[in-house]
Design an enzyme around this catalytic site. Structure first.
Site, PDB file in Angstrom:
ATOM      1  N   CYS A   1      -5.680  -2.890   2.863  1.00 27.88           N
ATOM      2  CA  CYS A   1      -5.412  -2.647   4.283  1.00 27.88           C
ATOM      3  C   CYS A   1      -6.665  -2.739   5.165  1.00 27.88           C
ATOM      4  O   CYS A   1      -7.095  -3.815   5.529  1.00 27.88           O
ATOM      5  CB  CYS A   1      -4.713  -1.298   4.440  1.00 27.88           C
ATOM      6  SG  CYS A   1      -3.842  -1.111   6.020  1.00 27.88           S
TER       7      CYS A   1
ATOM      8  N   LYS B   1     -10.006   1.943  -2.339  1.00 25.94           N
ATOM      9  CA  LYS B   1     -10.207   1.494  -0.963  1.00 25.94           C
ATOM     10  C   LYS B   1     -11.616   1.858  -0.477  1.00 25.94           C
ATOM     11  O   LYS B   1     -12.007   3.028  -0.485  1.00 25.94           O
ATOM     12  CB  LYS B   1      -9.144   2.135  -0.066  1.00 25.94           C
ATOM     13  CG  LYS B   1      -9.045   1.576   1.340  1.00 25.94           C
ATOM     14  CD  LYS B   1      -7.833   2.171   2.050  1.00 25.94           C
ATOM     15  CE  LYS B   1      -7.569   1.576   3.405  1.00 25.94           C
ATOM     16  NZ  LYS B   1      -6.343   2.127   4.023  1.00 25.94           N
TER      17      LYS B   1
ATOM     18  N   GLU C   1       0.843  -1.189   0.000  1.00 27.99           N
ATOM     19  CA  GLU C   1       0.000   0.000   0.000  1.00 27.99           C
ATOM     20  C   GLU C   1       0.888   1.252   0.000  1.00 27.99           C
ATOM     21  O   GLU C   1       1.904   1.312   0.700  1.00 27.99           O
ATOM     22  CB  GLU C   1      -0.898   0.001   1.238  1.00 27.99           C
ATOM     23  CG  GLU C   1      -1.823   1.213   1.312  1.00 27.99           C
ATOM     24  CD  GLU C   1      -2.676   1.240   2.574  1.00 27.99           C
ATOM     25  OE1 GLU C   1      -3.733   1.878   2.554  1.00 27.99           O
ATOM     26  OE2 GLU C   1      -2.266   0.619   3.587  1.00 27.99           O
TER      27      GLU C   1
END
Length: 430
Positions: free
Chosen positions: A293, A252, A148
């Site tokens: 994440c 995301k 990331e």
């Protein structure tokens, strides 16, 4: 009798009815000098028949609406999972399988997780990335994963400064001539190649190194600037095939907003916008589900991706030094066991000098890992720069799902996870 029936799982109304019946029959049996034991055995059998009938009725009632929503339950990428005796409706639409699980010659893929150190110089970060991908390809990896925010420091002040415009997605195997243009296409095409490469060096380098090495590249994430609105930024992961084409783009969906007083504070939503779609993509290495994440903390996202047929969940991430030691490995193994699939994570390496900077920088946990469908660790590392190699044997998914058939044991009469963005729910072609 009523307490015994309730302890056996029978509902209160049913248990009361059977209790009343038992009392009546017992009184009759005593008055007729019959054995109370034989009568109790008869009542027990009656109770079981009543409960089975109630379960069947509830099952039919519980599935009516969910099954109606899942009528269109096939696509070209895989077969619908249906087994006689199973209760449908726990996944809507009905789940499909990754075709690679049955049609790949040897069922194995070598993966590489490139845990690189990230600095303040974007071009140096790009050079580090290219070197890592080339090293992975030379070692025989066909699927390569990056961390990331590999092209910039993980900080809200860095995201706008390092953000790049990303070209449109082109599906795997789709020719550029067959793709309809959009306003974003036209905006990107209006720029000369030189202008684009100058404005988006990370994207340019990713496509070039994927084409050079022929790997499927899950390109970690970078800050993306919306092509039509320069003030809108995303945390975006690209999937690039061996021809250098962008075949998927995941923004995301769950932003990292965290405040643990005295330990760690970060709020991505101060600068970033959350994505509005889930991402499952067919590649030469199988069907992949992508998260970034904080997305890994949400089992619903993983379940939906696997219901769409993903056999590998991939999470570029940058857990911190507070949550990382406790949650990073735990969440990977939980998602793998929940869905009986592979889970891959890739983190930046720990920046040892981050805390001495002004202002102090972010320290990632590292420990990039490959996890198997039975929670076995196939490869991992510490927090220093390195590349983790692992072999994914897709036959293990088949074996584990056969040994413990969770997919067919889920109770669609009791609960459901609905894929609200799946085109099959709208009757479109998936």
């Amino acid at each position: 009798t009523r307490l015994a029936l309730q302890h056996a799982g029978m509902s209160v109304p049913t248990s009361l009815a059977v209790t009343a019946l038992a009392a009546s029959i017992t009184f009759f049996a005593v008055s007729q000098r019959q054995g109370v034991g034989s009568v109790r055995r008869g009542v027990g059998g009656f109770a079981k028949r009543v409960e089975r009938r109630g379960q069947k009725t509830g099952r039919r009632r519980g599935n009516v609406n969910l099954n109606a929503a899942a009528n269109n339950n096939t696509n070209a990428g895989g077969d619908v999972i249906t087994v006689p005796g199973s209760i449908p409706g726990a996944r809507v639409p009905d789940p499909v399988s990754d075709p690679r699980l049955t049609n790949h010659p040897d069922g194995k893929v070598k993966v590489a997780l490139c845990q690189v150190v990230v600095g303040d110089d974007k071009l140096e970060n790009v050079e580090t990335m290219v070197s890592a991908v080339r090293h992975a390809a030379r070692a025989g990896a066909s699927l390569v994963v990056l961390p990331e925010m590999w092209n910039c420091p993980y900080a809200n002040t860095s995201f706008p400064k390092y953000a790049e415009v990303i070209p449109p997605v082109q599906r795997w195997g789709e020719s550029s001539e067959s793709k309809e243009s959009s306003p974003i296409d036209d905006d990107v095409k209006s720029k000369s190649k030189l202008e684009f490469e100058s404005a988006s060096p990370s994207v340019t380098a990713l496509a070039a190194v994927a084409k050079e090495t022929g790997v499927v590249l899950v390109a970690g994430s970078i800050p993306e600037r919306d092509a039509l609105d320069a003030d809108t930024l995303y945390n975006t992961c690209l999937v690039i095939d061996g021809d250098g084409k962008i075949i998927a783009k995941h923004r995301k969906t769950h932003l990292f907003d965290l405040d643990i007083p005295g330990e760690v504070y970060f709020k991505e939503s101060d600068t970033l916008t959350r994505g509005s779609e889930l991402t499952v993509v067919d590649t030469a290495c199988g069907r992949l589900g992508i998260g970034i994440c904080f997305d890994m903390r949400f089992p619903e996202l993983a379940s939906v991706c696997c219901a769409r047929g993903a056999s590998v969940l991939i999470y570029p991430g940058a857990f911190n030094q507070v949550t990382g030691p406790l949650h990073w490995e735990l969440l990977q193994k939980a998602r793998a066991v929940d869905n009986q699939c592979f889970v891959l994570t890739c983190s930046p390496a720990l920046d040892q000098d981050a805390l001495s900077k002004d202002p102090p920088g972010y320290q990632a946990h590292g420990h990039s890992s490959a996890i198997g469908p039975f929670a076995e660790t196939l490869g991992t590392c510490g927090d220093t720069p390195t590349t983790v190699f692992a072999e994914l044997d897709f036959r293990e998914i088949v074996r584990r799902r056969k040994n413990m058939p969770l997919q067919t044991q889920r109770r669609g009469d009791l609960y459901a996870i609905v894929d609200r963005t799946n085109t099959r729910l709208r009757g479109d072609k998936c």
